[in-house]
Design a protein around this motif. Structure first.
Motif, mmCIF file in Angstrom:
data_model
loop_
_atom_site.group_PDB
_atom_site.id
_atom_site.type_symbol
_atom_site.label_atom_id
_atom_site.label_comp_id
_atom_site.label_asym_id
_atom_site.label_seq_id
_atom_site.Cartn_x
_atom_site.Cartn_y
_atom_site.Cartn_z
ATOM 1 N N HIS A 234 1.796 -1.612 10.501
ATOM 2 C CA HIS A 234 0.568 -1.732 10.303
ATOM 3 C C HIS A 234 -0.215 -0.584 9.425
ATOM 4 N N LEU A 235 0.689 -0.562 8.110
ATOM 5 C CA LEU A 235 0.515 0.248 6.737
ATOM 6 C C LEU A 235 -1.304 -0.187 6.578
ATOM 7 N N GLU A 236 -1.174 -1.063 6.840
ATOM 8 C CA GLU A 236 -2.897 -1.659 6.008
ATOM 9 C C GLU A 236 -3.567 -0.874 7.040
ATOM 10 N N ARG A 237 -3.347 -0.430 7.985
ATOM 11 C CA ARG A 237 -5.212 0.219 8.485
ATOM 12 C C ARG A 237 -4.773 2.032 8.144
ATOM 13 N N PRO A 238 -5.682 1.875 7.937
ATOM 14 C CA PRO A 238 -6.073 3.845 8.614
ATOM 15 C C PRO A 238 -6.211 4.016 9.263
ATOM 16 N N GLY A 264 12.344 15.355 8.036
ATOM 17 C CA GLY A 264 12.226 16.249 7.327
ATOM 18 C C GLY A 264 11.362 16.615 5.928
ATOM 19 N N GLN A 265 9.762 15.891 6.683
ATOM 20 C CA GLN A 265 8.687 15.953 5.768
ATOM 21 C C GLN A 265 7.746 15.974 7.060
ATOM 22 N N SER A 266 6.635 15.889 6.374
ATOM 23 C CA SER A 266 5.143 16.273 7.308
ATOM 24 C C SER A 266 4.849 14.583 7.561
ATOM 25 N N PRO A 267 4.070 14.297 7.949
ATOM 26 C CA PRO A 267 3.918 13.086 8.866
ATOM 27 C C PRO A 267 2.746 11.972 7.756
ATOM 28 N N ARG A 268 2.167 13.118 7.478
ATOM 29 C CA ARG A 268 1.293 12.927 6.181
ATOM 30 C C ARG A 268 1.991 12.417 5.052
ATOM 31 N N GLN A 269 2.905 13.292 4.540
ATOM 32 C CA GLN A 269 4.047 12.616 3.257
ATOM 33 C C GLN A 269 4.511 12.336 3.444
ATOM 34 N N TRP A 270 5.110 12.009 5.046
ATOM 35 C CA TRP A 270 6.195 10.486 4.939
ATOM 36 C C TRP A 270 5.142 9.246 5.398
ATOM 37 N N LEU A 271 3.572 9.293 5.309
ATOM 38 C CA LEU A 271 2.836 7.905 5.005
ATOM 39 C C LEU A 271 2.602 7.577 3.969
ATOM 40 N N ILE A 272 3.194 8.857 3.138
ATOM 41 C CA ILE A 272 1.912 8.036 1.707
ATOM 42 C C ILE A 272 4.221 7.652 0.765
ATOM 43 N N ARG A 273 4.406 7.983 0.763
ATOM 44 C CA ARG A 273 5.562 7.216 0.594
ATOM 45 C C ARG A 273 6.136 5.917 1.092
ATOM 46 N N GLN A 274 5.509 6.093 2.506
ATOM 47 C CA GLN A 274 5.850 4.494 2.418
ATOM 48 C C GLN A 274 5.244 3.221 2.590
ATOM 49 N N ARG A 275 4.049 4.059 1.750
ATOM 50 C CA ARG A 275 2.448 3.379 1.316
ATOM 51 C C ARG A 275 3.258 2.917 -0.265
ATOM 52 N N ALA A 294 -3.331 -2.016 -3.641
ATOM 53 C CA ALA A 294 -4.479 -0.829 -2.809
ATOM 54 C C ALA A 294 -4.689 -0.771 -0.871
ATOM 55 N N GLU A 295 -5.106 -2.571 -0.838
ATOM 56 C CA GLU A 295 -5.777 -2.788 0.409
ATOM 57 C C GLU A 295 -4.907 -2.704 1.377
ATOM 58 N N ALA A 296 -3.660 -3.604 0.771
ATOM 59 C CA ALA A 296 -2.557 -4.147 1.328
ATOM 60 C C ALA A 296 -1.699 -2.912 2.175
ATOM 61 N N VAL A 297 -1.719 -2.096 1.342
ATOM 62 C CA VAL A 297 -0.578 -0.762 1.619
ATOM 63 C C VAL A 297 -1.436 0.569 2.319
ATOM 64 N N GLY A 298 -3.116 0.571 2.678
ATOM 65 C CA GLY A 298 -3.177 0.993 3.242
ATOM 66 C C GLY A 298 -4.043 2.388 2.798
ATOM 67 N N PHE A 299 -4.681 1.969 1.251
ATOM 68 C CA PHE A 299 -4.863 3.265 0.227
ATOM 69 C C PHE A 299 -6.664 2.643 -0.142
ATOM 70 N N THR A 300 -7.098 3.615 0.049
ATOM 71 C CA THR A 300 -8.815 3.182 0.489
ATOM 72 C C THR A 300 -9.353 2.331 -0.843
ATOM 73 N N THR A 301 -8.917 2.390 -2.094
ATOM 74 C CA THR A 301 -8.615 2.596 -3.167
ATOM 75 C C THR A 301 -8.112 2.093 -4.217
ATOM 76 N N ALA A 302 -8.486 1.290 -5.738
ATOM 77 C CA ALA A 302 -7.372 1.359 -6.236
ATOM 78 C C ALA A 302 -7.047 2.913 -7.096
ATOM 79 N N VAL A 303 -7.938 3.725 -7.000
ATOM 80 C CA VAL A 303 -7.590 5.137 -7.846
ATOM 81 C C VAL A 303 -7.187 5.764 -6.659
ATOM 82 N N SER A 304 -7.173 5.409 -5.736
ATOM 83 C CA SER A 304 -6.167 6.315 -4.400
ATOM 84 C C SER A 304 -4.920 6.189 -5.092
ATOM 85 N N LEU A 305 -4.249 4.497 -4.617
ATOM 86 C CA LEU A 305 -3.147 3.947 -5.107
ATOM 87 C C LEU A 305 -2.263 4.351 -6.254
ATOM 88 N N ARG A 306 -3.060 4.663 -7.577
ATOM 89 C CA ARG A 306 -2.398 5.054 -9.052
ATOM 90 C C ARG A 306 -2.080 6.815 -8.658
#
Length: 333
Positions: A234-238, A264-275, A294-306
């Protein structure tokens, strides 16, 4: 720097072995690079072994390997990999004349990579001065005292300084080779190599080498694995760390502590890497616009994905797609 460049011809990998070489480290380089194929099935690398002198080379097991090539092979290599030698690596601050002569044959700009304590060779050659590097955790103190000009990071699987890379123990050499294949030819090729050799396709270089403390018997014996599996579906979900903790039936604090121990890393670091990894796959295999990716992988905007993509991989999504979209499309068509 050779980062993400196209390689129409085979990339020549030379593996420099010395007495005391670890057979696993020698074999993994040949296995991983050797099975890498283009979408048309063409081998992408040639891998050959060389020694300071042709002939038998002792391993740290009860057999020798017979090496056909001498150091002249290094003169034509695109990448030189130096596995560990448990007999030699931690004994001298300077290179032996024969090893110095061999390394002197390497052309400027050739990519250099070490596995385990092979980093001692690169450090003694001076190529790690001022750079970030790693080695096996058991050798950290000796490395630091011997090579203070190197920025040693003992807590990671591998480091990437462009054309100079280092990895930790034997298994981390697998991660480093897959990282190089991914960097050269994209996630699809690296994933196929991983599938062929039956191993996970990616462990981030910043992941911890080992778990430094055991789980206390008094702690909750649950695992974060179900929460991770749910997140990947469910990576697309917040989702927040609290959401993941609830999936694992843990408090946020306990979940975060257990997650870091298991991954070996924090949940937030892991989640960003998976996205980012999922975005990488979509950029290679689909024509989705960047904002849809960006939408399909759970980043809120294209700017965030970049921002996250560029910070993680060193290039923006559009550049990555131009580099790797063609070959991946050919593979799926």
């Amino acid at each position: 720097m050779r980062k993400n460049r196209a390689m129409p011809n085979r990339h020549h990998v030379a593996v420099l072995v010395r007495d005391g070489v670890l057979p696993l480290e020698l074999g993994l380089v040949h296995q991983l690079f050797g099975v890498a194929r283009s979408p048309e099935g063409t081998p992408l690398y040639s891998v050959r072994t060389c020694a300071l002198e042709p002939g038998p080379v002792r391993t740290d097991a009860d057999f020798v390997v017979r090496v056909a090539h001498g150091p002249e092979l290094l003169e034509t290599a695109d990448t030189v990999v130096i596995p560990a030698s448990h007999e030699l690596d931690e004994t001298d601050r300077v290179l032996s004349p024969a090893l110095a002569d061999a390394l002197g044959r390497i052309r400027p700009g050739t990519r250099l990579a070490s596995i385990c304590t092979g980093a001692f060779v690169l450090a003694a050659a001076g190529v790690l001065d001022g750079l970030r590097a790693t080695t096996h955790w058991k050798s950290v103190e000796r490395f630091r005292s011997t090579f203070p000009a190197v920025h040693l990071d003992p807590d990671v699987l591998y480091t990437d300084n462009g054309d100079v890379l280092t990895s930790a123990g034997e298994a981390a050499g697998i991660d480093l080779c897959l990282h190089l294949i991914r960097r050269d030819h994209g996630a699809a090729v690296a994933a196929e190599v991983a599938r062929t050799t039956v191993m996970p396709p990616h462990r981030e270089g910043g992941q911890a080498q080992y778990l430094q403390s055991p789980v206390s018997p008094s702690e909750d014996h649950g695992s974060t694995a179900p929460a991770r599996e749910w997140a990947l579906r469910h990576l697309e979900r917040p989702m927040s760390v609290t959401d993941l903790a609830e999936r694992a039936a843990m408090s946020t604090r306990s979940f975060t502590r257990r997650f870091r121990r298991e991954v070996g890393q924090s949940p937030r670091q892991w989640l960003i890497r998976q996205r980012v990894e999922r975005a990488r796959q979509l950029l290679e295999r689909t024509d989705l616009p960047i904002d849809r990716v960006a939408e399909a992988v759970g980043f809120t905007t294209a700017v965030s994905l970049r921002q996250h993509f560029t910070r993680t991989l060193g290039v923006p999504p559009s550049t990555y797609r131009r580099t790797f979209r063609g070959s991946a499309h050919t593979s799926s068509s």
